[in-house]
Design an enzyme around this catalytic site. Structure first.
Site, PDB file in Angstrom:
ATOM      1  N   ASP A  52       2.398  -0.139  11.743  1.00 39.90           N
ATOM      2  CA  ASP A  52       2.412  -1.447  12.412  1.00 39.90           C
ATOM      3  C   ASP A  52       3.698  -2.230  12.163  1.00 39.90           C
ATOM      4  O   ASP A  52       3.663  -3.445  12.004  1.00 39.90           O
ATOM      5  CB  ASP A  52       1.189  -2.271  11.961  1.00 39.90           C
ATOM      6  CG  ASP A  52       1.145  -2.471  10.460  1.00 39.90           C
ATOM      7  OD1 ASP A  52       1.923  -1.806   9.744  1.00 39.90           O
ATOM      8  OD2 ASP A  52       0.346  -3.286   9.996  1.00 39.90           O
ATOM      9  N   ASP A 103       5.287  -4.863   5.970  1.00 39.47           N
ATOM     10  CA  ASP A 103       5.866  -6.171   6.319  1.00 39.47           C
ATOM     11  C   ASP A 103       5.756  -7.207   5.207  1.00 39.47           C
ATOM     12  O   ASP A 103       6.624  -8.069   5.070  1.00 39.47           O
ATOM     13  CB  ASP A 103       5.346  -6.697   7.662  1.00 39.47           C
ATOM     14  CG  ASP A 103       3.849  -6.718   7.745  1.00 39.47           C
ATOM     15  OD1 ASP A 103       3.197  -6.356   6.739  1.00 39.47           O
ATOM     16  OD2 ASP A 103       3.329  -7.108   8.806  1.00 39.47           O
ATOM     17  N   ARG A 146      -6.378  -2.401   9.069  1.00 38.25           N
ATOM     18  CA  ARG A 146      -6.904  -3.760   9.013  1.00 38.25           C
ATOM     19  C   ARG A 146      -6.478  -4.547  10.239  1.00 38.25           C
ATOM     20  O   ARG A 146      -7.252  -5.261  10.839  1.00 38.25           O
ATOM     21  CB  ARG A 146      -6.343  -4.417   7.741  1.00 38.25           C
ATOM     22  CG  ARG A 146      -7.118  -5.575   7.240  1.00 38.25           C
ATOM     23  CD  ARG A 146      -6.685  -5.998   5.872  1.00 38.25           C
ATOM     24  NE  ARG A 146      -5.325  -5.582   5.505  1.00 38.25           N
ATOM     25  CZ  ARG A 146      -4.920  -5.433   4.257  1.00 38.25           C
ATOM     26  NH1 ARG A 146      -5.744  -5.629   3.274  1.00 38.25           N
ATOM     27  NH2 ARG A 146      -3.669  -5.096   3.996  1.00 38.25           N
ATOM     28  N   GLY A 203       0.846  -1.209   0.000  1.00 38.06           N
ATOM     29  CA  GLY A 203       0.000   0.000   0.000  1.00 38.06           C
ATOM     30  C   GLY A 203       0.873   1.248   0.000  1.00 38.06           C
ATOM     31  O   GLY A 203       1.840   1.331   0.745  1.00 38.06           O
ATOM     32  N   ARG A 236       1.108  -5.221  -5.129  1.00 40.35           N
ATOM     33  CA  ARG A 236       1.319  -6.405  -4.290  1.00 40.35           C
ATOM     34  C   ARG A 236       1.465  -7.563  -5.269  1.00 40.35           C
ATOM     35  O   ARG A 236       0.493  -7.961  -5.891  1.00 40.35           O
ATOM     36  CB  ARG A 236       0.120  -6.604  -3.352  1.00 40.35           C
ATOM     37  CG  ARG A 236      -0.019  -5.474  -2.338  1.00 40.35           C
ATOM     38  CD  ARG A 236      -1.052  -5.798  -1.276  1.00 40.35           C
ATOM     39  NE  ARG A 236      -1.006  -4.847  -0.188  1.00 40.35           N
ATOM     40  CZ  ARG A 236      -1.889  -3.867   0.008  1.00 40.35           C
ATOM     41  NH1 ARG A 236      -2.906  -3.727  -0.804  1.00 40.35           N
ATOM     42  NH2 ARG A 236      -1.773  -3.041   1.024  1.00 40.35           N
ATOM     43  N   THR A 269       4.224   2.710   5.399  1.00 41.15           N
ATOM     44  CA  THR A 269       2.811   2.324   5.492  1.00 41.15           C
ATOM     45  C   THR A 269       2.126   3.311   6.423  1.00 41.15           C
ATOM     46  O   THR A 269       2.744   3.753   7.397  1.00 41.15           O
ATOM     47  CB  THR A 269       2.619   0.882   6.034  1.00 41.15           C
ATOM     48  OG1 THR A 269       1.250   0.728   6.472  1.00 41.15           O
ATOM     49  CG2 THR A 269       3.508   0.568   7.212  1.00 41.15           C
ATOM     50  N   ASP A 289      -0.138   2.565   8.382  1.00 41.89           N
ATOM     51  CA  ASP A 289      -0.669   1.842   9.550  1.00 41.89           C
ATOM     52  C   ASP A 289       0.211   1.902  10.800  1.00 41.89           C
ATOM     53  O   ASP A 289      -0.244   1.609  11.899  1.00 41.89           O
ATOM     54  CB  ASP A 289      -0.908   0.366   9.194  1.00 41.89           C
ATOM     55  CG  ASP A 289      -2.057   0.199   8.226  1.00 41.89           C
ATOM     56  OD1 ASP A 289      -2.823   1.169   8.051  1.00 41.89           O
ATOM     57  OD2 ASP A 289      -2.197  -0.889   7.645  1.00 41.89           O
TER      58      ASP A 289
HETATM   59  O1  F6P Z   1      -1.659  -1.659   4.746  1.00 46.55           O
HETATM   60  C1  F6P Z   1      -2.175  -0.373   4.648  1.00 46.55           C
HETATM   61  C2  F6P Z   1      -3.630  -0.358   4.400  1.00 46.55           C
HETATM   62  O2  F6P Z   1      -3.881   0.980   4.216  1.00 46.55           O
HETATM   63  C3  F6P Z   1      -4.555  -0.967   5.451  1.00 46.55           C
HETATM   64  O3  F6P Z   1      -4.850  -0.126   6.523  1.00 46.55           O
HETATM   65  C4  F6P Z   1      -5.779  -1.252   4.630  1.00 46.55           C
HETATM   66  O4  F6P Z   1      -6.561  -2.238   5.203  1.00 46.55           O
HETATM   67  C5  F6P Z   1      -5.178  -1.707   3.324  1.00 46.55           C
HETATM   68  O5  F6P Z   1      -3.962  -1.034   3.196  1.00 46.55           O
HETATM   69  C6  F6P Z   1      -6.035  -1.499   2.115  1.00 46.55           C
HETATM   70  O6  F6P Z   1      -5.393  -2.040   1.022  1.00 46.55           O
HETATM   71  P1  F6P Z   1      -5.857  -1.886  -0.496  1.00 46.55           P
HETATM   72  O7  F6P Z   1      -5.343  -0.564  -0.957  1.00 46.55           O
HETATM   73  O8  F6P Z   1      -5.216  -3.006  -1.197  1.00 46.55           O
HETATM   74  O9  F6P Z   1      -7.344  -1.913  -0.507  1.00 46.55           O
END
Ligand code: F6P
Length: 327
Positions: free
Chosen positions: A133, A106, A175, A14, A75, A129, A131
Site C-alpha cells: 500500500d 508509510d 488493515r 511490520g 513501532r 510491507t 500490504d
Molecule cells: O502493515 C502490515 C500489517 O501486516 C497489516 O496488514 C496488519 O494489519 C498489521 O501489519 C498487523 O500489525 P501487528 O503485527 O502490529 O499486529
C-alpha cells in the site's frame, strides 16, 4: 551536504519477507563503495536507545533467503516525541553516521520525513510491507512472497473445504489495503473477495453464494481482507451466512501473521537487492528524502512525502475478473 562516510540501515514497522535481503544489499553496496555501514536494531527505538551494530560485507552472509529481519523491527512511540528524536539524532552524530536507509512502510517514512525536517538528516526509504500500500512502487518488499504464501494456504484449505462440501471464510492481512486479498483471491479461485477499497454489499455476496449452490458448486471460498468494508468481522460474516443460507456449513480460518513469515520469493530477493543498491547510491550522490521503488520494472524514485500522501490504487479490473470467474 558533505561526503557520506557512514550509512546506517534499519527495519521499521511490520516486518516483511525480503527485509534481510535488503539489509544485505545496503551493507554490501556500502562495502563496494567503501562507505562504513552500521545496523540499528529495532528501528527508531534502537536509534533512541543507541542499539547499533557495525556491519561489513561478511556480516550479512546467509540471510538473503531468510524471512523476518535480523535487525528486528518495532513501532516506536518514543520517536513520535521531540525528545526521542533529539536523543536519536545525538546518537547518530556520536557514531558518525551521516546517512540513513529506512526499510519500512508509510509510518516509518513519516518518522523519517519529520526527522529530516528537524535535523536535515539525509534519508532514503525502501518500501517494506506485505500490504503493497505504498504509492510510487508497483511492488513493496514482501508482497510477492505474501501472495504466494496466501495462495498456498488457500489451496490447502480448499482441499478440506471440498472434502466436506463447506464454505470457508478466510481472513488475510490488510488493515487498509486489499492487494493481498484481491490478488491471492483471484489466484486461488475464490468465490467472493471482500476488500477495504470497495463495498460490494452483503446482499451481493448472499446472491452469489446462493447462485453457486443452485448451479452445482459444492464448496466455496470467500477471502476477506482484515479491513473490509462490510462492517462485520469474519466470524460475524460466517454467522450471517449461516442464518441466511442455512444449507451452507460454514467454517472460518484466519491466516493472520503466518502470511508475514517465510523465505522471500525470488522476486522479493531480486527487488531487495536492486532497491538496496539504489538507496545507497542515492545517499552517496547527495540525495535525500526519496523512496526507491519499482515502476514498469525499472527502479524509480518518489519524493518521500509524496509516497506517504499518495495511495496505491488496487486494480479494479481484477474485481470484474473475479466476478466473472465465480459464475
Ligand atoms: O502493515 C502490515 C500489517 O501486516 C497489516 O496488514 C496488519 O494489519 C498489521 O501489519 C498487523 O500489525 P501487528 O503485527 O502490529 O499486529
Amino acid at each position: 551536504m558533505g561526503e557520506i562516510k557512514k550509512i546506517a540501515v534499519m527495519t521499521s514497522g511490520g516486518d516483511s519477507p525480503g527485509m534481510n535481503a535488503a539489509i544485505r544489499s545496503v551493507v554490501r553496496t556500502c562495502a563496494y563503495y567503501r562507505v562504513d555501514c552500521v545496523g540499528i536494531y529495532r528501528g527508531y527505538q534502537g536509534m533512541i536507545e543507541d542499539d547499533f551494530i557495525p556491519l561489513d560485507a561478511r556480516s550479512v552472509k546467509g540471510i538473503i533467503n531468510k524471512g523476518g529481519t535480523f535487525l528486528k523491527s518495532a513501532r516506536s512511540k518514543d520517536f513520535m516525541t521531540k525528545e526521542g528524536r533529539k536523543q536519536a539524532h545525538a546518537n547518530l552524530k556520536e557514531r558518525g553516521v551521516d546517512g540513513l536507509v529506512v526499510i519500512g512502510g508509510d509510518g516509518s517514512f513519516t518518522g523519517g520525513v519529520v526527522f529530516n525536517k528537524e535535523y536535515d538528516f539525509p534519508i532514503i526509504g525502501i518500501p517494506g510491507t506485505i500490504d503493497n500500500d505504498i504509492y510510487g512502487t508497483s511492488h513493496t518488499l514482501g508482497y510477492d512472497t505474501a501472495l504466494n504464501t496466501t495462495v498456498d494456504a488457500i489451496d490447502k484449505i480448499r482441499d478440506t473445504a471440498s472434502s466436506h462440501n463447506r464454505l470457508f471464510f478466510i481472513e488475510v492481512m490488510g488493515r487498509d489495503a486489499g492487494f493481498i486479498a484481491l490478488n491471492a483471491g483471484v489466484g486461488a479461485g475464490a468465490e467472493e473477495i471482500l476488500i477495504p477499497e470497495e463495498d460490494l454489499g452483503l446482499e451481493r455476496m448472499l446472491e452469489s453464494l446462493e447462485r453457486s449452490r443452485r448451479t452445482g458448486k459444492t464448496s466455496s471460498i470467500v477471502v476477506v481482507a482484515e479491513g473490509d468494508r462490510t462492517g462485520k468481522n469474519v466470524f460475524e460474516l460466517a454467522e450471517y451466512v449461516e442464518e441466511n443460507l442455512p444449507e451452507y456449513e460454514v467454517r472460518v480460518s484466519v491466516l493472520g501473521h503466518m502470511v508475514r513469515g517465510g523465505n522471500p520469493s525470488c522476486f522479493d530477493r531480486v527487488l531487495a537487492s536492486r532497491l538496496g543498491v539504489k538507496a545507497v547510491e542515492l545517499l552517496i550522490d547527495g540525495k535525500t528524502n526519496l523512496m526507491v521503488g519499482l515502476n514498469n520494472n525499472k527502479v524509480a524514485t518518489t519524493d518521500l512525502e509524496e509516497a506517504i500522501k499518495g495511495s496505491n490504487e488496487i486494480n479494479k479490473e481484477l474485481l470484474r475478473v473475479s466476478d466473472i470467474m465465480s459464475i
